[in-house]
Design an enzyme around this catalytic site. Structure first.
Site, PDB file in Angstrom:
ATOM      1  N   ASP A  70       8.399   3.870 -12.132  1.00  0.00           N
ATOM      2  CA  ASP A  70       7.479   4.322 -13.176  1.00  0.00           C
ATOM      3  C   ASP A  70       6.098   4.618 -12.586  1.00  0.00           C
ATOM      4  O   ASP A  70       5.103   3.981 -12.908  1.00  0.00           O
ATOM      5  CB  ASP A  70       7.390   3.288 -14.307  1.00  0.00           C
ATOM      6  CG  ASP A  70       8.566   3.403 -15.256  1.00  0.00           C
ATOM      7  OD1 ASP A  70       9.409   4.290 -15.059  1.00  0.00           O
ATOM      8  OD2 ASP A  70       8.654   2.594 -16.188  1.00  0.00           O
ATOM      9  N   GLY A 112      11.072   1.892 -25.092  1.00  0.00           N
ATOM     10  CA  GLY A 112      12.258   2.688 -24.806  1.00  0.00           C
ATOM     11  C   GLY A 112      11.938   3.964 -24.052  1.00  0.00           C
ATOM     12  O   GLY A 112      10.788   4.307 -23.790  1.00  0.00           O
ATOM     13  N   ASP A 117       7.220  -3.424 -19.054  1.00  0.00           N
ATOM     14  CA  ASP A 117       8.243  -2.382 -19.172  1.00  0.00           C
ATOM     15  C   ASP A 117       8.286  -1.489 -17.940  1.00  0.00           C
ATOM     16  O   ASP A 117       9.189  -0.646 -17.814  1.00  0.00           O
ATOM     17  CB  ASP A 117       8.018  -1.539 -20.434  1.00  0.00           C
ATOM     18  CG  ASP A 117       6.633  -0.910 -20.471  1.00  0.00           C
ATOM     19  OD1 ASP A 117       5.661  -1.665 -20.639  1.00  0.00           O
ATOM     20  OD2 ASP A 117       6.523   0.318 -20.332  1.00  0.00           O
ATOM     21  N   ASP A 121       5.762  14.037 -27.061  1.00  0.00           N
ATOM     22  CA  ASP A 121       6.607  15.223 -27.148  1.00  0.00           C
ATOM     23  C   ASP A 121       7.836  15.124 -26.249  1.00  0.00           C
ATOM     24  O   ASP A 121       8.647  16.050 -26.201  1.00  0.00           O
ATOM     25  CB  ASP A 121       5.812  16.487 -26.799  1.00  0.00           C
ATOM     26  CG  ASP A 121       5.194  16.444 -25.397  1.00  0.00           C
ATOM     27  OD1 ASP A 121       5.552  15.538 -24.609  1.00  0.00           O
ATOM     28  OD2 ASP A 121       4.359  17.313 -25.094  1.00  0.00           O
TER      29      ASP A 121
END
Length: 487
Positions: free
Chosen positions: A262, A90, A252, A125
């Site tokens: 990405d 995700g 992904d 984070d």
């Protein structure tokens, strides 16, 4: 032209509901400032370029403000990472702010990377650092300028917010644009969790929004796979033809639209090395340059597995057999153009492979500059110039004789040949050392170098006489920078 206040939103993915994404608000970064913006990407949203000068621009893309019509969501998906399946990934640091519709009726995802923690952040984070944000911005816009299918990048926003990686760095956000951020891993998530009704909803959403022609077929799910195979084959052919290494070809990170996205530890080849590994974290070389074709095929097989509830396995397997022939056809077409050919001959593939083998020996041939210089002069003169970069001179001379004979059969005037070759062979390429120099300046608060580099790379085929320094061979240190997934 529109301003920031008049964008039109139509958040189709958000309407799929909570099974597909989670509502999350972006976490602001401190003292936001615009690092760089792309006017070409702004045009996709019909945005006036002057909007980038408004203080609201940096505030919107640093999480301080939000459009009333936006519906920020963190998407859920899974994926095979370095060959191993991870059940839930995700958007761990990204948010789909919403979908903007431009005047042509195109939907563009506004995806904010570095927007803070989400339910999918795991041990992270939720932040991105300035270094990786600049790299993603530059790559997205440069690949598009080269003609390689890619997501786009609107801007990078820097801040004074500290984050810790191998050392303390500053947080940043990059606003990414794509007509969809759905990945192979979205389909895998609903398949492996046996949520087949949601899988059906996802597939129908993708087909309705992006591949409506598939819905008209007798087997729409099979048609969907074939569409993704063809687009992915074309994308990978561009990667291989232009020497682009992605570095992290997990499922992904594979777009259902067949676009590059990405961006992490990517690299363009400097000296040609078919076995180049651009990701310092890739210990086994799974995602080396030469492995990108078989890995893309492997990833498509993983997608096909996720479609088995709605298509016959034997038909999916037959579709997968289309990938390599499609890739090869696209690749040969691109390489013929790079060598100056407009026609096709049966021996072209062998001629190309012999050239790459000669480049591989000694790894002394700059991949980008070779093709550019090959078009600068008449073939015989150009070959004499590039000859000095080869180790096996006898082998190169033999190849040159065959290449010259091929050029003679091709015919045509040199002036036309040069224009044709220069239109496909870039003078400027995004080399890691150039990105690193711009990043180091930006980290000191000087955004001039990254803006200039972006401007140069937006016109990679043009001469740009005042920018010759960006077209030089990299220094030796610049060929050995270690780039990892850390961002």
């Amino acid at each position: 032209m529109k301003n920031l206040d008049t964008l039109t939103f139509d958040n189709r993915f958000a309407r799929l509901g909570d099974a597909f994404s989670t509502e999350v608000l972006p976490e602001p970064i401190e003292q936001p400032r615009l690092v760089v913006a792309s006017e070409a990407a702004m045009a996709l949203l019909d945005l006036n370029p002057a909007e980038a000068q408004r203080s609201e621009f940096a505030e919107l893309f640093a999480g301080h403000k939000l459009w009333e019509e936006a519906e920020p969501r963190a998407m859920v998906y899974s994926g095979h990472q370095f060959g191993g399946y991870t059940p839930r990934l995700g958007d761990g640091r990204g948010l789909l702010l919403g979908e903007v519709v431009n005047q042509n009726g195109e939907h563009w995802d506004l995806h904010l990377k570095g927007a803070g923690m989400t339910p999918y952040s795991r041990m992270g984070d939720g932040r991105a650092v300035l270094r990786s944000s600049i790299r993603e911005f530059l790559a997205s816009e440069h690949l598009h300028a080269l003609g390689i299918p890619s997501s786009r990048a609107l801007c990078v926003t820097g801040s004074s917010t500290p984050v810790w990686r191998e050392k303390q760095e500053s947080a940043a956000m990059v606003l990414r644009l794509a007509q969809s951020h759905v990945r192979f891993g979205h389909f895998e998530y609903f398949y492996y969790t046996r949520q087949h009704e949601h899988l059906k909803t996802l597939g129908e959403h993708v087909m309705a929004c992006h591949f409506p022609q598939c819905l008209e077929q007798d087997e729409p799910w099979l048609a969907l796979l074939r569409e993704v195979i063809e687009r992915t084959a074309a994308m990978i052919a561009y990667w291989q033809a232009y020497g682009f290494c992605h570095g992290v070809m997990n499922t992904d990170n594979m777009s259902i639209l067949g676009i590059t996205f990405d961006y992490g530890p990517y690299a363009f080849l400097d000296d040609f090395d078919a076995n180049h590994i651009c990701n310092h974290s890739d210990d086994t070389g799974r995602y080396s340059f030469s492995n990108q074709v078989p890995i893309a095929h492997w990833n498509l097989a993983a997608l096909a597995q996720a479609l088995t509830p709605f298509a016959a396995v034997e038909h999916l397997r037959e579709a997968l057999e289309l990938f390599l022939p499609l890739y090869q056809a696209h690749y040969l077409d691109l390489m013929r153009k790079r060598l100056g050919f407009t026609s096709a001959e049966d021996e072209d593939e062998a001629l190309i492979q012999r050239l790459l083998q000669l480049m591989q020996q000694g790894r002394a041939t700059d991949y980008t500059l070779f093709f550019r210089r090959l078009g600068e002069q008449a073939p015989a003169e150009a070959l004499n110039i590039v000859r000095e970069d080869f180790v096996d001179l006898a082998g190169f001379d033999a190849w040159s004789r065959d290449y010259l004979a091929r050029c003679e059969r091709e015919g045509g005037e040199q002036a036309e040949r040069q224009v044709r070759m220069h239109s496909v062979n870039p003078k400027y390429i995004l080399r890691n050392y150039l990105a690193q120099q711009a990043i180091e300046a930006a980290e000191q608060g000087d955004y001039g170098p990254v803006r200039e580099l972006h401007a140069v790379l937006s016109r990679p085929f043009d001469e740009q006489p005042d920018m010759q320094r960006y077209a030089e061979r990299p220094p030796e240190w610049g060929k050995h920078l270690e780039i990892s997934c850390s961002s």
